[in-house]
Write a protein that holds these residues in place. Structure first.
Motif, mmCIF file in Angstrom:
data_model
loop_
_atom_site.group_PDB
_atom_site.id
_atom_site.type_symbol
_atom_site.label_atom_id
_atom_site.label_comp_id
_atom_site.label_asym_id
_atom_site.label_seq_id
_atom_site.Cartn_x
_atom_site.Cartn_y
_atom_site.Cartn_z
ATOM 1 N N GLY A 1 -1.605 24.659 -0.708
ATOM 2 C CA GLY A 1 -0.763 25.082 0.409
ATOM 3 C C GLY A 1 0.695 24.678 0.263
ATOM 4 O O GLY A 1 1.492 24.888 1.170
ATOM 5 N N GLY A 2 1.071 24.094 -0.841
ATOM 6 C CA GLY A 2 2.445 23.644 -1.057
ATOM 7 C C GLY A 2 2.473 22.663 -2.208
ATOM 8 O O GLY A 2 1.423 22.274 -2.749
ATOM 9 N N ASP A 3 3.670 22.239 -2.602
ATOM 10 C CA ASP A 3 3.782 21.338 -3.754
ATOM 11 C C ASP A 3 4.586 20.083 -3.422
ATOM 12 O O ASP A 3 5.157 19.440 -4.300
ATOM 13 C CB ASP A 3 4.411 22.059 -4.943
ATOM 14 N N HIS A 4 4.647 19.721 -2.131
ATOM 15 C CA HIS A 4 5.400 18.536 -1.721
ATOM 16 C C HIS A 4 4.416 17.517 -1.160
ATOM 17 O O HIS A 4 3.697 17.805 -0.196
ATOM 18 C CB HIS A 4 6.443 18.911 -0.664
ATOM 19 N N PHE A 5 4.375 16.332 -1.761
ATOM 20 C CA PHE A 5 3.413 15.304 -1.375
ATOM 21 C C PHE A 5 4.128 13.987 -1.061
ATOM 22 O O PHE A 5 4.160 13.066 -1.883
ATOM 23 C CB PHE A 5 2.377 15.096 -2.489
ATOM 24 N N PRO A 6 4.727 13.908 0.113
ATOM 25 C CA PRO A 6 5.431 12.674 0.489
ATOM 26 C C PRO A 6 4.446 11.520 0.661
ATOM 27 O O PRO A 6 3.277 11.707 0.985
ATOM 28 C CB PRO A 6 6.092 13.036 1.826
ATOM 29 N N LEU A 7 4.963 10.296 0.461
ATOM 30 C CA LEU A 7 4.135 9.102 0.523
ATOM 31 C C LEU A 7 4.442 8.287 1.765
ATOM 32 O O LEU A 7 5.570 8.286 2.272
ATOM 33 C CB LEU A 7 4.354 8.228 -0.718
ATOM 34 N N GLY A 8 3.438 7.583 2.255
ATOM 35 C CA GLY A 8 3.614 6.584 3.288
ATOM 36 C C GLY A 8 3.433 5.201 2.677
ATOM 37 O O GLY A 8 2.890 5.059 1.576
ATOM 38 N N ALA A 9 3.882 4.184 3.377
ATOM 39 C CA ALA A 9 3.771 2.814 2.864
ATOM 40 C C ALA A 9 3.370 1.879 3.992
ATOM 41 O O ALA A 9 3.706 2.093 5.158
ATOM 42 C CB ALA A 9 5.094 2.361 2.246
ATOM 43 N N ASP A 10 2.649 0.832 3.635
ATOM 44 C CA ASP A 10 2.239 -0.182 4.595
ATOM 45 C C ASP A 10 1.895 -1.436 3.811
ATOM 46 O O ASP A 10 2.061 -1.493 2.596
ATOM 47 C CB ASP A 10 1.048 0.293 5.443
ATOM 48 N N ARG A 11 1.358 -2.434 4.524
ATOM 49 C CA ARG A 11 0.962 -3.680 3.859
ATOM 50 C C ARG A 11 -0.291 -4.227 4.537
ATOM 51 O O ARG A 11 -0.392 -4.249 5.762
ATOM 52 C CB ARG A 11 2.093 -4.714 3.918
ATOM 53 N N LEU A 12 -1.231 -4.674 3.728
ATOM 54 C CA LEU A 12 -2.453 -5.287 4.234
ATOM 55 C C LEU A 12 -2.352 -6.797 4.113
ATOM 56 O O LEU A 12 -2.020 -7.323 3.035
ATOM 57 C CB LEU A 12 -3.681 -4.816 3.444
ATOM 58 N N ALA A 13 -2.616 -7.492 5.222
ATOM 59 C CA ALA A 13 -2.723 -8.949 5.165
ATOM 60 C C ALA A 13 -4.111 -9.316 4.641
ATOM 61 O O ALA A 13 -5.018 -8.491 4.600
ATOM 62 C CB ALA A 13 -2.504 -9.538 6.557
ATOM 63 N N LEU B 1 0.842 -1.192 0.000
ATOM 64 C CA LEU B 1 0.000 0.000 0.000
ATOM 65 C C LEU B 1 0.876 1.241 0.000
ATOM 66 O O LEU B 1 1.832 1.345 0.772
ATOM 67 C CB LEU B 1 -0.891 0.004 1.248
ATOM 68 N N GLU B 2 0.545 2.188 -0.886
ATOM 69 C CA GLU B 2 1.118 3.530 -0.868
ATOM 70 C C GLU B 2 -0.020 4.518 -0.634
ATOM 71 O O GLU B 2 -1.131 4.311 -1.129
ATOM 72 C CB GLU B 2 1.805 3.865 -2.194
ATOM 73 N N TYR B 3 0.277 5.606 0.119
ATOM 74 C CA TYR B 3 -0.792 6.555 0.393
ATOM 75 C C TYR B 3 -0.202 7.923 0.689
ATOM 76 O O TYR B 3 0.991 8.071 0.986
ATOM 77 C CB TYR B 3 -1.651 6.086 1.568
#
Length: 645
Positions: free
Chosen positions: A302-314, A270-272
């Motif tokens: 409000g800005g132009d930086h969109f960092p991503l988070g990551a995880d995993r679904l079982a 998962l990326e979000y």
């Protein structure tokens, strides 16, 4: 104690026992039951209650928020009211009937003024709630029938939000939407679930400030931009950058918040990104829920930086995206509301609240979580929830049937049950089942003519892109038939009902293949029905005389297939006196109108015309029969000939 006192106490006991409202008395902070009257015992289905705590006697009181209002009344000393709460209480016989109640909880105080107990008064109002719901449904049917012009704001909202979400083999998605104002049903919340070309699933939940036409129009533009970029390659940062550029040119879009997630159902990665939006909630299949860390991106503009988070679904894990309208509820602190949301989502995902709903896990969480959280607080903003659960891939459907009329009904039911288990929409189920019924009918009538009945093979599977592929095959020979013999409608209707249809003919038999991309319905919660839709339909056609009608009239209920067409033809001949008496045929209750039924109606209409009679076919707008009659160019009316409705 004097005899007079004893007599007075006995009178009070009798009056309490016979009161026409359910009454319960409790003492202490654990709410230990000290008195309960006859109606309360009857409604609760529990004969033995006195001496136990509410949590011990009624475990459902905890998950269904009843214990919370008892605690609040005891803690604050203020009378609490709960109106029209939907509850399921487990009876002594193991049943869990569902009813609606008005509940009033009143504190008891000792001589010093401290709260020492509670009284609960309950009145069952199920009939009132269901009658109001029935009235709402009648109003909705009238709205569709008359095709009245809707308010422009409502029309925009229904057009701009997706009507369905994709169904993938390893992912089940669902959405629930509740507008802040039921009269306008329009705001700035939106959601999307997109099946990407590589098998991944993109989820979007956004919120534009405000309500009305301006918010809906802005939401529509942002949704279109994000959807277009995600469908290109599923790149979250590219999609958000495009939305951010639009916000720079569109003042109403500035400050909009958005959460975008892309799930690979095959491995659970998962990326979000949370751009000023509440973080996603992950409800574990076998463990506690947890919020994913916010990624720190600002709202649009409000800005132009969109960092991503990551995880995993079982497998079995559920991911929830919610709008802040579900968190920022009246009387709730933000942190408290987040905890409450997680707890209720766990209970609904585990089917520990309103059981046997007939919904998928994702659908159940969207519907019941919103209902339970808003019961005690109400809401002042749009409430939107988008859910996806990672699931094991479904087993394909495979049947081998004898080519007889009984095979039509068996195929019809089996395909419907298989599609319903996937969470497919009623419209998709109806279209695919109709197509399958026509194809099996074709095998039964023509594949083995002149010989013993052979076999009909039916298979169905769901591919990674959310498309159902169905094959109906036989080992017989292909025969060309003039339209006068068969009506020439079966295969024409198949082509109209599904997205793709292909026929392969050979010396060893014929194989018909249909492909149809299915969706699961998104739920506008102001239109929710009470209870699930039926799990199946009977293979029985009822022809019901309506003697109270001002002119000869019958109503048909059930499927009209090759198996029931002969019976229908006979009944029409009987009711029309072989065409000499005019007759109105009400098709409101027809669940399937196959080509065999269309041929029967064609012959009946022609026979009536030859005898100077009149056969009027009434099929309400939007009904299964109306759709088929339109495709077949068979004259009919969508207005009831006797009521004008």
């Amino acid at each position: 104690m004097s005899a007079e006192d004893i007599g007075d106490a006995e009178t009070v006991r009798r009056v309490f026992e016979r009161m026409p409202i359910a009454m319960l008395a409790m003492e202490g902070p654990e709410h230990r039951i000290i008195a309960v009257n006859a109606l309360a015992r009857e409604l609760s289905g529990r004969a033995h209650q006195v001496g136990g705590t509410v949590a011990e006697v009624f475990p459902a009181a905890l998950t269904q928020q009843v214990l919370a209002i008892l605690d609040r009344a005891y803690r604050t000393g203020v009378t609490q009211k709960a109106l029209e709460w939907r509850l399921q209480l487990e009876h002594d016989d193991g049943s869990r009937p569902e009813s609606y109640f008005d509940i009033v909880v009143t504190p008891h105080r000792d001589d010093s003024g401290a709260v020492v107990g509670l009284s609960q008064y309950s009145v069952e109002v199920s009939d009132r709630v269901r009658e109001r719901e029935a009235e709402r449904q009648r109003a909705e049917r009238a709205e569709r029938r008359y095709a009245r012009a809707r308010d422009v704001v409502v029309a925009m909202q229904l057009e701009l939000l997706p009507g369905g979400l994709p169904v993938l083999p390893r992912a089940r998605a669902a959405a629930g939407y509740l507008p802040a104002d039921a009269d306008t049903a329009a705001g700035g919340d939106w959601f999307d679930a997109l099946a990407l070309s590589d098998g991944r699933l993109a989820l979007v939940l956004g919120d534009v400030a405000g309500h009305g036409v301006a918010a809906s129009a802005t939401m529509g533009q942002l949704r279109a931009v994000v959807q277009d970029r995600l469908l290109d390659d599923g790149d979250i940062t590219v999609a958000l950058a495009a939305a951010n550029r639009l916000a720079g040119r569109l003042p109403a879009a500035r400050g909009a918040t958005i959460c975008v997630a892309v799930l690979d159902p095959a491995d659970g990665t998962l990326e979000y990104c949370t751009a000023g939006h509440p973080p996603p909630l992950l409800v574990g299949a076998g463990g506690p829920s947890r919020y994913l860390p916010a990624t720190g991106a600002p709202p649009l503009g409000g800005g132009d930086h969109f960092p991503l988070g990551a995880d995993r679904l079982a497998v079995g894990d559920l991911l929830l995206l919610v709008s802040d309208g579900l968190i920022e509820r009246p009387g709730r602190e933000y942190a408290e509301s987040l905890v409450e949301l997680a707890n209720v989502a766990e209970d609904t995902a585990g089917d520990r609240v309103l059981r046997d709903s007939g919904l998928t896990v994702a659908q159940r969480v969207c519907v019941q979580t919103i209902e339970l959280l808003l019961r005690p607080t109400g809401h002042t903003d749009d409430v939107t929830m988008l859910a996806v659960q990672r699931v094991p891939p479904p087993s394909p459907l495979g049947l081998s049937l004898t080519a007889s009329t009984a095979a039509i009904g068996r195929a019809h039911v089996a395909v419907g049950e298989w599609l319903r288990a996937l969470g497919a929409s009623d419209k998709d189920i109806a279209g695919i089942r109709h197509a399958v019924s026509e194809l099996v009918t074709n095998c039964v009538q023509h594949a083995y003519r002149g010989g013993p009945p052979g076999r009909v093979r039916l298979s169905a599977e769901l591919d990674t892109g959310g498309e159902v592929r169905v094959e109906v095959a036989d080992d017989g020979s292909w025969h060309e038939h003039p339209p006068a013999v068969t009506g020439g409608l079966g295969l024409v209707l198949v082509e109209q009902m599904v997205h793709q249809f292909r026929l392969r003919r050979g010396h060893r038999g014929t194989t018909a293949e249909i492909r149809h991309r299915i969706t699961t319905p998104a739920r506008l919660l102001i239109a929710e029905r009470i209870g699930p839709s039926p799990a199946g339909e009977p293979d029985l056609l009822l022809v019901l005389d309506q003697p109270a009608a001002p002119a000869p009239r019958v109503r048909l209920d059930g499927p009209i297939t090759l198996a029931t067409a002969g019976f229908l033809a006979t009944e029409l001949q009987r009711f029309t006196l072989n065409g000499t008496r005019s007759l109105t045929v009400d098709l409101t209750g027809v669940t399937l109108l196959a080509s065999a039924g269309v041929v029967v109606f064609q012959h009946a209409v022609r026979r009536a015309a030859d005898q100077d009679g009149d056969l009027v076919l009434y099929a309400p707008a939007g009904s299964p029969a109306q759709h088929v009659l339109t495709l077949s160019a068979l004259p009919h009316t969508t207005t009831d000939p006797h009521t004008g409705a």
